[in-house]
Design an enzyme around this catalytic site. Structure first.
Site, short mmCIF file in Angstrom:
data_model
loop_
_atom_site.label_atom_id
_atom_site.label_comp_id
_atom_site.label_asym_id
_atom_site.label_seq_id
_atom_site.Cartn_x
_atom_site.Cartn_y
_atom_site.Cartn_z
N GLU A 127 49.90 41.02 29.42
CA GLU A 127 50.69 40.94 28.18
C GLU A 127 50.36 42.12 27.26
OE1 GLU A 127 51.61 36.27 27.46
OE2 GLU A 127 49.48 36.81 27.62
N GLU A 129 48.41 32.09 34.47
CA GLU A 129 48.20 30.98 33.54
C GLU A 129 48.56 29.63 34.16
OE1 GLU A 129 48.79 34.61 30.93
OE2 GLU A 129 49.49 33.87 32.85
N1 T1G Z 1 37.85 34.49 30.58
C1 T1G Z 1 36.51 34.30 30.54
N2 T1G Z 1 35.65 34.64 31.56
C2 T1G Z 1 36.20 35.20 32.62
C3 T1G Z 1 37.60 35.42 32.75
C4 T1G Z 1 38.44 35.05 31.64
N3 T1G Z 1 39.76 35.26 31.65
N4 T1G Z 1 37.83 35.98 33.95
C5 T1G Z 1 36.64 36.10 34.56
N5 T1G Z 1 35.67 35.64 33.78
C6 T1G Z 1 34.22 35.63 34.07
C7 T1G Z 1 33.85 34.64 35.16
O1 T1G Z 1 33.63 33.35 34.64
C8 T1G Z 1 32.58 35.26 35.72
O2 T1G Z 1 31.55 34.94 34.83
C9 T1G Z 1 32.83 36.75 35.58
O3 T1G Z 1 33.88 36.89 34.60
C10 T1G Z 1 33.30 37.38 36.84
O4 T1G Z 1 34.40 36.64 37.34
C11 T1G Z 1 47.23 34.33 26.42
C12 T1G Z 1 46.56 32.20 28.15
C13 T1G Z 1 39.30 38.68 37.06
C14 T1G Z 1 40.06 38.36 39.36
O5 T1G Z 1 43.25 33.44 34.83
O6 T1G Z 1 40.90 35.54 38.27
O7 T1G Z 1 45.30 35.12 29.55
O8 T1G Z 1 30.24 33.56 36.34
O9 T1G Z 1 33.24 35.77 39.37
O10 T1G Z 1 35.66 37.33 41.78
O11 T1G Z 1 48.74 34.36 28.15
O12 T1G Z 1 37.67 36.29 37.47
O13 T1G Z 1 29.66 35.96 36.03
O14 T1G Z 1 29.32 34.32 34.13
O15 T1G Z 1 35.73 35.49 39.07
O16 T1G Z 1 35.59 39.66 40.78
C15 T1G Z 1 44.38 34.41 32.53
C16 T1G Z 1 40.80 34.76 35.57
C17 T1G Z 1 43.62 33.78 31.42
C18 T1G Z 1 42.08 35.43 35.34
C19 T1G Z 1 37.62 38.69 38.85
N6 T1G Z 1 43.47 35.11 33.40
N7 T1G Z 1 39.82 35.56 36.27
O17 T1G Z 1 37.26 37.98 39.98
O18 T1G Z 1 34.74 37.76 39.50
S1 T1G Z 1 44.70 32.82 30.42
C20 T1G Z 1 42.97 34.57 34.50
C21 T1G Z 1 39.94 35.85 37.58
C22 T1G Z 1 45.57 33.99 29.52
C23 T1G Z 1 47.37 34.48 27.89
C24 T1G Z 1 46.70 33.46 28.72
C25 T1G Z 1 38.80 36.55 38.22
C26 T1G Z 1 38.98 38.09 38.33
P1 T1G Z 1 30.14 34.68 35.37
P2 T1G Z 1 34.54 36.32 38.89
P3 T1G Z 1 35.78 38.23 40.61
#
Ligand code: T1G
Length: 695
Positions: free
Chosen positions: A106, A126
């Site tokens: 976004e 999401e």
């Molecule tokens: N928020 C907080 N922590 C996050 C995070 C996030 N979005 N994404 C990853 N982490 C942390 C995770 O907990 C871990 O922490 C570390 O980063 C590494 O992640 C307004 C509402 C990016 C593909 O759904 O899919 O945006 O365990 O182990 O395998 O419209 O993380 O080390 O303490 O997964 O290399 C939308 C979520 C949010 C993407 C990386 N975004 N993340 O994968 O590492 S909603 C997502 C992932 C949103 C807006 C809306 C994956 C990754 P720790 P990891 P990875």
């Protein structure tokens, strides 16, 4: 006060704002504030003609900070930050490497140009968190690529590659080099063209044909949207691109988004997101412990499980030797594997070339000697201790030094198996679930005295096989099957007390499981549980009686249900219902009816109680581990968060009261609340308040 998460630099008249908020540049409050500030500062600087938004680390931006959801929202809010970017009088160009997900995409959509590196990927996941995009994604993405292209992307929540993003018009350029330099060039170019074009003003793609195609997709989605409210909210939000002015549609999207953030189903999915990441951290083992190299593997036993495990290795491109005692057995095993691959080719989920490639990675062999050069040997032979000890004793003399020896036992004592070798520190359990080439869950059984790098190797290998590996302690049934046993006992009690198989199953499928306990037993084969009970001197009146009648389930056309002509879904069986009523009478039980909630409580409360004992004994390190085990191995509905999370939503005091009543009613001492459960309830706490402990 200096910015913590954004660095501003200059490339001549171009300002470069580099986001740096490890580990994945999640858009937490600090980053949102710094981003708004950087745009304001660069925007107001007369010497700046354009701005490039870049990011440090392996991700561009992984989205909003999921950890902030459910907490009091803190300004600046993302939509406002994006409005500042989009309405900036100077062009803002995003330089995207790694993932641009959710709020991260976004941000890029609010920019006036987007340049991506070849390895970048884009997505709005999401939907997987029970949400919809909440910062303009449902409005800006359709304006850029058309609603009929954008909607399926948001509905699936899967990322797309940079090449596909270019095809769709989501990015302006894909470069196989310095993405920031390319973005600076585009920014210069856009600055030279005058006022930047805003995505929110683009309507060229929102044609009548596009609307028609989108409405057809919306209709199909409506028919199949199931439990989750967010699919319907997504349709409503996206439809706004055709029916509302941009600002109103944006406000409508935000209102829908905030409603979903407050939905307990999304809260459960967010719990799952973090629980699935937490399992990688094994208490008591430092991040510096490295896995042993695994290049060659061997599997002992070419039965259903052994064949499935060998396929896991081949599917991951790892050579595997599949070993049996006799030629006929290995031929059968290989034929079964080949038949499963052939089915996948027929279904179109595998190409013939890939099939051949994978089959070529599986070497059939007769005799344990063939395991001599394997880095890891997984035993999947008959579930009998003597057989296991004989195999491990022999393997001890064959396997190379440093090789890992693993048993796929689903309930036998791993230390006793290990004791058959002189290298117990290299022997652990790797419990796959049937069918092993399909089921995600892998219980990594960590007996006392096991070498840390053996556990780390098994976990890394599990992820390499595309599994969800969870470390569990050694004990009967480990975690998953031990809790399943509690539910199976509860099913037996319910049937004798007055419920009928279809009622028990309907309660669980209504709760969100794909299948109820009776249908699941019929699918797995009732004789498996029967043999295991007999081996342990245990009885189950109804289940035993059904087996004594030869009704083993789908494979015999009859079990708890009838399966006429090989039907996959069961029909009520009056004979089984009569048999159950007879057993109630023999046991002097006056049958009564149960409400769905009563059935659910009687099925799930004992599971949670067993889960509490498992945590007390350290067989599981965290309640979240138990939740992940039940989601990835037993189809617990993800939007319910898992058994321990669900227990907290019910309230542990309520659970204690219900269990005490069940214990009093049935006289079954195992229903007495576990000390941990009682303690947490007394302290008005939940399982979520527990800290991790070594499994
Ligand atoms: N928020 C907080 N922590 C996050 C995070 C996030 N979005 N994404 C990853 N982490 C942390 C995770 O907990 C871990 O922490 C570390 O980063 C590494 O992640 C307004 C509402 C990016 C593909 O759904 O899919 O945006 O365990 O182990 O395998 O419209 O993380 O080390 O303490 O997964 O290399 C939308 C979520 C949010 C993407 C990386 N975004 N993340 O994968 O590492 S909603 C997502 C992932 C949103 C807006 C809306 C994956 C990754 P720790 P990891 P990875």
């Amino acid at each position: 006060m200096p910015m913590e998460t954004v660095r501003l630099a200059r490339e001549g008249e171009i300002a470069i704002a580099t986001i740096d908020n490890p580990p994945v540049n999640a858009l937490g409050q600090a980053l949102r504030a710094d981003l708004a500030r950087a745009i304001a500062e660069a925007g107001a600087d007369p010497t700046v003609s354009a701005i490039v938004l870049a990011a440090a680390g392996r991700a561009f931006i992984a989205g909003a900070d999921i950890g902030e959801f459910g907490k009091p929202p803190l300004a600046p809010f993302l939509p406002d930050v994006l409005d500042a970017i989009e309405t900036c009088r100077k062009p803002v160009v995003a330089a995207i490497q790694g993932v641009a997900l959710g709020g991260g995409l976004e941000v890029a959509l609010a920019c006036h140009g987007r340049v991506a590196s070849v390895s970048a990927s884009f997505g709005l996941p999401e939907i997987k968190l029970g949400l919809i995009p909440g910062a303009g994604g449902t409005q800006r993405l359709p304006r850029l690529i058309g609603a009929a292209q954008a909607f399926p992307l948001m509905l699936a929540g899967e990322p797309i590659a940079a090449s596909r993003a270019l095809q769709l018009g989501l990015v302006d350029e894909v470069v196989d080099g310095d993405v920031v330099a390319a973005a600076v060039a585009l920014a210069r170019d856009l600055a030279a063209r005058g006022a930047p074009e805003r995505v929110c003003d683009r309507t060229g793609r929102l044609t009548a044909a596009d609307r028609e195609a989108f409405e057809a997709q919306a209709l199909a989605t409506t028919k199949g949207s199931g439990e989750m409210p967010n699919a319907m909210a997504l349709i409503e939000a996206v439809r706004g691109v055709f029916t509302l002015p941009f600002a109103e549609a944006l406000a409508a999207e935000r209102a829908l988004f905030l409603k979903l953030v407050a939905d307990p189903r999304s809260a459960a999915l967010r719990h799952v997101f973090f629980a699935e990441r937490e399992i990688a951290r094994v208490p008591g083992i430092g991040a510096d412990v490295k896995p042993r190299p695994i290049a060659r593997t061997a599997v002992i036993g070419a039965g259903t499980m052994g064949g499935g495990i060998a396929m896991c290795f081949a599917n991951a491109g790892i050579p595997v030797t599949l070993i049996e005692q006799e030629q006929a057995q290995i031929d059968n095993g290989m034929n079964r594997v080949a038949a499963i691959y052939a089915m996948s080719v027929t279904r179109g989920s595998l190409t013939p070339e890939k099939r051949d490639e994978r089959l070529a990675l599986i070497t059939p062999a007769v005799g344990l000697a063939a395991a001599a050069d394997a880095d890891i040997v997984i035993e999947a032979a008959f579930e009998e201790m003597g057989v296991k000890q004989q195999i491990f004793g022999a393997l001890d003399g064959i396997a190379k030094s440093g090789a890992i020896l693993a048993s796929n036992t689903s309930y036998l004592d791993v230390p006793t198996i290990a004791a058959a070798t002189k290298r117990p520190q290299d022997v652990l359990g790797m419990h796959f679930f049937s069918p092993a080439n399909v089921m995600k869950l892998l219980e990594v059984v960590r007996p006392q005295g096991i070498a840390d790098d053996v556990v780390v190797t098994a976990m890394a290998l599990g992820r390499r096989l595309g599994k969800v590996p969870v470390v569990v302690g050694n004990g009967f049934g480990f975690v998953g099957n031990r809790m399943l046993e509690a539910r199976t006992r509860a099913t037996e009690r319910l049937l004798i007390a007055g419920a009928l198989p279809h009622e028990v199953d309907a309660a669980l499928t209504g709760f969100g499981f794909k299948m109820g306990p009776c249908a699941m037993a019929d699918l797995a084969g009732n004789d498996i549980g029967w043999r295991s009970r007999k081996a342990r001197g245990k009885t189950a009146a109804v289940a035993d009686a059904i087996c004594e009648a030869g009704w083993f389930g789908q494979k015999t056309g009859r079990g708890y249900f009838l399966y006429p002509e090989g039907a996959r879904s069961g029909q009520r069986d009056p004979e089984v219902e009569a048999l159950i009523a007879r057993i109630s009478e023999e046991q002097g039980v006056t049958r009564r009816s149960f409400t769905t909630d009563e059935i659910l409580s009687r099925l799930l409360d004992p599971m949670v109680n067993e889960g509490a004992r498992i945590l007390e004994e350290g067989i599981a390190a965290r309640p979240g581990d138990i939740d992940v085990i039940w989601l990835s191995g037993y189809n617990w509905p993800a939007w319910r968060g898992g058994p321990m999370y669900w227990a907290d939503t019910v309230g542990l005091r309520t659970l204690v009261a219900r269990l005490e009543q069940q214990a009093a009613e049935t006289g079954d001492a195992t229903l007495q609340p576990a000390p941990l459960l009682r303690r947490l309830a007394d302290e008005s706490k939940g399982f979520a308040d527990l800290k991790a402990r070594s499994a």
